[in-house]
Motif scaffolding. Structure first.
Motif, PDB file in Angstrom:
ATOM      1  N   PHE A  94     -36.987  32.042  33.015  1.00  0.00           N
ATOM      2  CA  PHE A  94     -37.012  31.899  31.606  1.00  0.00           C
ATOM      3  C   PHE A  94     -38.244  31.548  32.017  1.00  0.00           C
ATOM      4  O   PHE A  94     -39.084  31.823  30.692  1.00  0.00           O
ATOM      5  N   GLN A 139     -49.034  44.846  33.238  1.00  0.00           N
ATOM      6  CA  GLN A 139     -48.491  43.322  33.602  1.00  0.00           C
ATOM      7  C   GLN A 139     -50.204  42.691  32.809  1.00  0.00           C
ATOM      8  O   GLN A 139     -50.103  41.654  32.242  1.00  0.00           O
ATOM      9  N   SER A 181     -55.978  31.711  25.607  1.00  0.00           N
ATOM     10  CA  SER A 181     -55.335  32.492  24.603  1.00  0.00           C
ATOM     11  C   SER A 181     -53.953  31.479  23.924  1.00  0.00           C
ATOM     12  O   SER A 181     -54.206  31.548  23.576  1.00  0.00           O
ATOM     13  N   THR A 200     -48.843  36.899  25.733  1.00  0.00           N
ATOM     14  CA  THR A 200     -47.926  35.883  26.249  1.00  0.00           C
ATOM     15  C   THR A 200     -47.407  34.854  25.019  1.00  0.00           C
ATOM     16  O   THR A 200     -46.922  34.925  24.709  1.00  0.00           O
ATOM     17  N   LYS A 201     -48.585  35.108  24.241  1.00  0.00           N
ATOM     18  CA  LYS A 201     -48.848  33.342  23.640  1.00  0.00           C
ATOM     19  C   LYS A 201     -47.174  33.855  22.779  1.00  0.00           C
ATOM     20  O   LYS A 201     -47.090  32.745  21.803  1.00  0.00           O
ATOM     21  N   THR A 250     -45.491  36.072  22.155  1.00  0.00           N
ATOM     22  CA  THR A 250     -44.534  37.157  22.266  1.00  0.00           C
ATOM     23  C   THR A 250     -42.796  35.905  22.507  1.00  0.00           C
ATOM     24  O   THR A 250     -43.419  34.905  23.604  1.00  0.00           O
ATOM     25  N   SER A 251     -41.848  35.968  22.005  1.00  0.00           N
ATOM     26  CA  SER A 251     -40.842  34.670  22.720  1.00  0.00           C
ATOM     27  C   SER A 251     -40.532  35.498  24.465  1.00  0.00           C
ATOM     28  O   SER A 251     -40.886  36.129  24.693  1.00  0.00           O
ATOM     29  N   PHE A 252     -39.294  34.375  24.301  1.00  0.00           N
ATOM     30  CA  PHE A 252     -38.905  34.492  25.799  1.00  0.00           C
ATOM     31  C   PHE A 252     -38.059  35.799  26.149  1.00  0.00           C
ATOM     32  O   PHE A 252     -38.048  36.310  25.222  1.00  0.00           O
ATOM     33  N   PHE A 253     -38.526  36.853  26.893  1.00  0.00           N
ATOM     34  CA  PHE A 253     -37.440  37.873  27.440  1.00  0.00           C
ATOM     35  C   PHE A 253     -37.873  39.116  26.724  1.00  0.00           C
ATOM     36  O   PHE A 253     -37.665  40.264  26.666  1.00  0.00           O
ATOM     37  N   SER A 254     -39.048  39.091  26.124  1.00  0.00           N
ATOM     38  CA  SER A 254     -39.025  39.762  24.757  1.00  0.00           C
ATOM     39  C   SER A 254     -39.907  41.064  25.292  1.00  0.00           C
ATOM     40  O   SER A 254     -40.442  41.564  24.748  1.00  0.00           O
ATOM     41  N   PHE A 255     -40.713  41.265  27.183  1.00  0.00           N
ATOM     42  CA  PHE A 255     -41.952  41.857  27.736  1.00  0.00           C
ATOM     43  C   PHE A 255     -42.253  43.327  26.712  1.00  0.00           C
ATOM     44  O   PHE A 255     -42.050  43.907  26.860  1.00  0.00           O
ATOM     45  N   LYS A 292     -43.401  34.919  32.047  1.00  0.00           N
ATOM     46  CA  LYS A 292     -44.427  35.056  31.588  1.00  0.00           C
ATOM     47  C   LYS A 292     -45.682  34.066  31.434  1.00  0.00           C
ATOM     48  O   LYS A 292     -46.930  34.611  32.429  1.00  0.00           O
ATOM     49  N   PHE A 348     -48.828  34.008  33.792  1.00  0.00           N
ATOM     50  CA  PHE A 348     -50.191  34.233  33.335  1.00  0.00           C
ATOM     51  C   PHE A 348     -51.028  32.795  33.619  1.00  0.00           C
ATOM     52  O   PHE A 348     -52.611  33.283  34.396  1.00  0.00           O
ATOM     53  N   LEU A 397     -52.659  28.501  25.779  1.00  0.00           N
ATOM     54  CA  LEU A 397     -51.530  28.504  26.278  1.00  0.00           C
ATOM     55  C   LEU A 397     -51.381  27.150  27.293  1.00  0.00           C
ATOM     56  O   LEU A 397     -52.448  26.435  27.252  1.00  0.00           O
ATOM     57  N   MET A 417     -50.048  40.108  29.378  1.00  0.00           N
ATOM     58  CA  MET A 417     -50.696  38.826  28.962  1.00  0.00           C
ATOM     59  C   MET A 417     -50.995  38.490  27.576  1.00  0.00           C
ATOM     60  O   MET A 417     -51.057  36.830  27.233  1.00  0.00           O
ATOM     61  N   GLY A 418     -51.937  39.548  27.564  1.00  0.00           N
ATOM     62  CA  GLY A 418     -52.281  39.288  25.975  1.00  0.00           C
ATOM     63  C   GLY A 418     -51.625  38.274  24.938  1.00  0.00           C
ATOM     64  O   GLY A 418     -51.605  37.977  23.926  1.00  0.00           O
TER      65      GLY A 418
END
Lengths: 261, 275
Positions: free
Chosen positions: B153, A101, B171, A108-109, A111-116, B156, B160, B173, A105-106
């Motif tokens: 939603f 996880q 980053s 996160t910026k 990627t789109s939502f829910f695309s983990f 993430k 973070f 955000l 986070m690296g």
């Protein structure tokens, strides 16, 4: 010694940078330029401005005079290019997250939502952890890792982020010598991949073996260059004042203390 | 038959209304509680509940439902908090302590001046889930849906900024924005739960199920889901206690949540000794 200039512009160029926090001038006329693919140790006393310099490079504090350019642009526009590994005190290590996880986070910026769970992202995470030799701990909780391993997890996070410039704030503090060496090996490999790395450190004994160049900072840039040539007696006094005699022979086993035989 | 004791209460429509509200509270509070316990925001959660009193009192004064009054109150409180966290020079906890205890005091003064407000102070402090109207049920359902969707939603982003705010900022955000959204969602869930759990004990449903789930799960997302499951069990158990023994609903749910925590803790201990 500065390396001969390459085709690429220097990733980090500071020209007469001044940073004021409150009424205090923390950085005064700091100038240096760091070439791509260098491993640089940043040394200086507590309160000498190491963390503030990092914050200025990260675009988190305003620069009063002068400038810092990251790949030729302002730090604020260079977000994402720079990765940061925080000091251990800055952090709540008991946070309920796994290694995976944290590295996630690296990205996160980007990627789109829910695309983990996308395959591509998982590959990035696994590759990044592989580079810091922690792939086998991917599903462990962060709090179960040792101090040195946590530093490497954060390093993996900056790699996943795609950063080319890595800043580590006192990553050796609280880390035993074996784990320090592992971290140095990892950093050397990353440097060979073309990453530019700055690390704040207090460990002067091993500095010439570990770093290509050092930046001596005590509110201003006292010296910058090859560790063997830069750490002269004058610079040591400028950095550490009257206590500098403790470091006069900064080689292993000779710390300037009068140990009883 | 003992099974009658389980479904008998739900022959009354007020109990079905209470059940819906109890489940909503059980889901949303632990969902955000996972963030609260990891960010050490317990004091802030408590302060949010207390500070809502003048807003709720004013809402009741102009004839609004407690759930409707909760919405503007929650937003104002969250934004004031967001400002204090970033700007306070006397320390976050101190600033929150001063401002929010004053608001609690102000709420009581308003209630004492306008003594025609039909409201039992005890219900407000300890919760009275059996008194929810059908309008309250709809309001709770809509609010809870908004809270759950936002939390999933922005999972993430919330994770973070909670774990590593500086890294998130670096980053690129927008940490200030997401933190304000987080605080609004948190105060909305706390304040809309006051009718069932009460001002004083809302903290218990926020923290205890999340703490129990932290003991049993590995990842943050699993902790959120398990926490909500524990929360639902606690709130429904609390509802039964409230119905059969005429206990106030807040203390019933709080003690049910504590029992879950103790059971989980003991189970984990004995499991560790066994293995």
């Amino acid at each position: 010694m500065m390396r001969t200039s390459q085709n690429n512009p220097c990733p980090i160029v500071s020209k007469g940078c001044c940073v004021q926090l409150g009424n205090e001038l923390i950085l005064d006329d700091v100038s240096f330029s760091i070439n791509e693919g260098n491993l640089v140790g940043v040394v200086g006393p507590n309160g000498g401005g190491k963390t503030t310099l990092f914050n200025a490079i990260l675009g988190l504090v305003p620069i009063a005079h002068g400038s810092i350019k990251i790949n030729g642009v302002d730090p604020k526009k260079a977000k994402g290019l720079i990765g940061y590994v925080p000091q251990r005190e800055e952090f709540n290590w008991k946070f309920h997250v796994t290694v995976r996880q944290v590295v996630q986070m690296g990205i996160t910026k980007n990627t789109s939502f829910f695309s983990f769970t996308s395959k591509h992202n998982q590959e990035i995470i696994e590759q990044s952890l592989g580079k810091v030799a922690l792939l086998d701990r991917i599903d462990d909780r962060l709090e179960d890792l040792s101090e040195g391993q946590r530093q490497r997890v954060f390093l993996a996070k900056t790699l996943a982020q795609g950063a080319n410039i890595l800043l580590l704030d006192e990553a050796f503090s609280g880390v035993d010598i074996g784990s320090q060496e592992t971290l140095v090996d990892v950093l050397r490999n990353l440097k060979n991949d073309g990453k530019t790395i700055l690390m704040a450190t207090h460990d002067l004994n091993t500095i010439s073996e570990r770093f290509d160049e050092i930046l001596c900072l005590n509110r201003h840039c006292c010296a910058y260059g090859d560790p063997g040539k830069v750490l002269t007696k004058e610079i040591m006094i400028e950095l550490y004042g009257s206590h500098s005699s403790m470091f006069k022979d900064h080689t292993l086993g000779k710390h300037g203390h009068n140990d009883v035989d | 038959m003992w099974i009658e004791y389980i479904y008998e209460p739900f022959s009354y429509s007020f109990m079905i209304r209470s059940l819906i509200v109890a489940v909503s509270v059980g889901v949303i509070l632990p969902l955000l509680g996972s963030y609260v316990i990891n960010r050490n925001l317990g004091f802030m959660g408590d302060a949010m509940a207390h500070a809502s009193l003048p807003g709720l009192a004013f809402g009741l004064l102009i004839g609004a439902s407690i759930f409707i009054a909760a919405i503007p109150t929650a937003i104002v409180i969250a934004l004031v908090l967001g400002y204090l966290i970033n700007r306070s020079k006397i320390g976050e906890d101190t600033a929150i302590g001063i401002i929010f205890s004053s608001l609690f005091a102000l709420g009581f003064i308003i209630l004492s001046i306008y003594d025609h407000i039909l409201l039992s102070v005890e219900d407000l402090l300890l919760g009275q889930i059996l008194a929810v109207s059908s309008f309250d049920v709809w309001a709770t359902l809509i609010l809870s849906t908004v809270i759950v969707i936002t939390t999933l939603f922005l999972y993430k982003q919330f994770l973070f900024i909670s774990f590593d705010p500086k890294g998130a900022k670096i980053s690129g955000l927008n940490v200030r924005l997401f933190d304000n959204i987080f605080l609004v969602v948190l105060s909305l869930s706390i304040i809309s739960s006051i009718q069932s759990v009460g001002i004083i004990l809302v903290l218990s449903m926020l923290i205890t199920p999340a703490a129990a789930s932290k003991l049993t799960t590995k990842t943050f997302s699993a902790a959120m889901i398990t926490g909500s499951a524990f929360g639902v069990i606690a709130s429904i158990s609390g509802l039964y206690l409230s119905y059969y023994l005429d206990f106030p609903s807040g203390p019933s749910m709080a003690l049910a949540a504590t029992s879950i925590f103790i059971i989980v803790w003991l189970a984990k201990r004995s499991f560790r000794y066994a293995s």
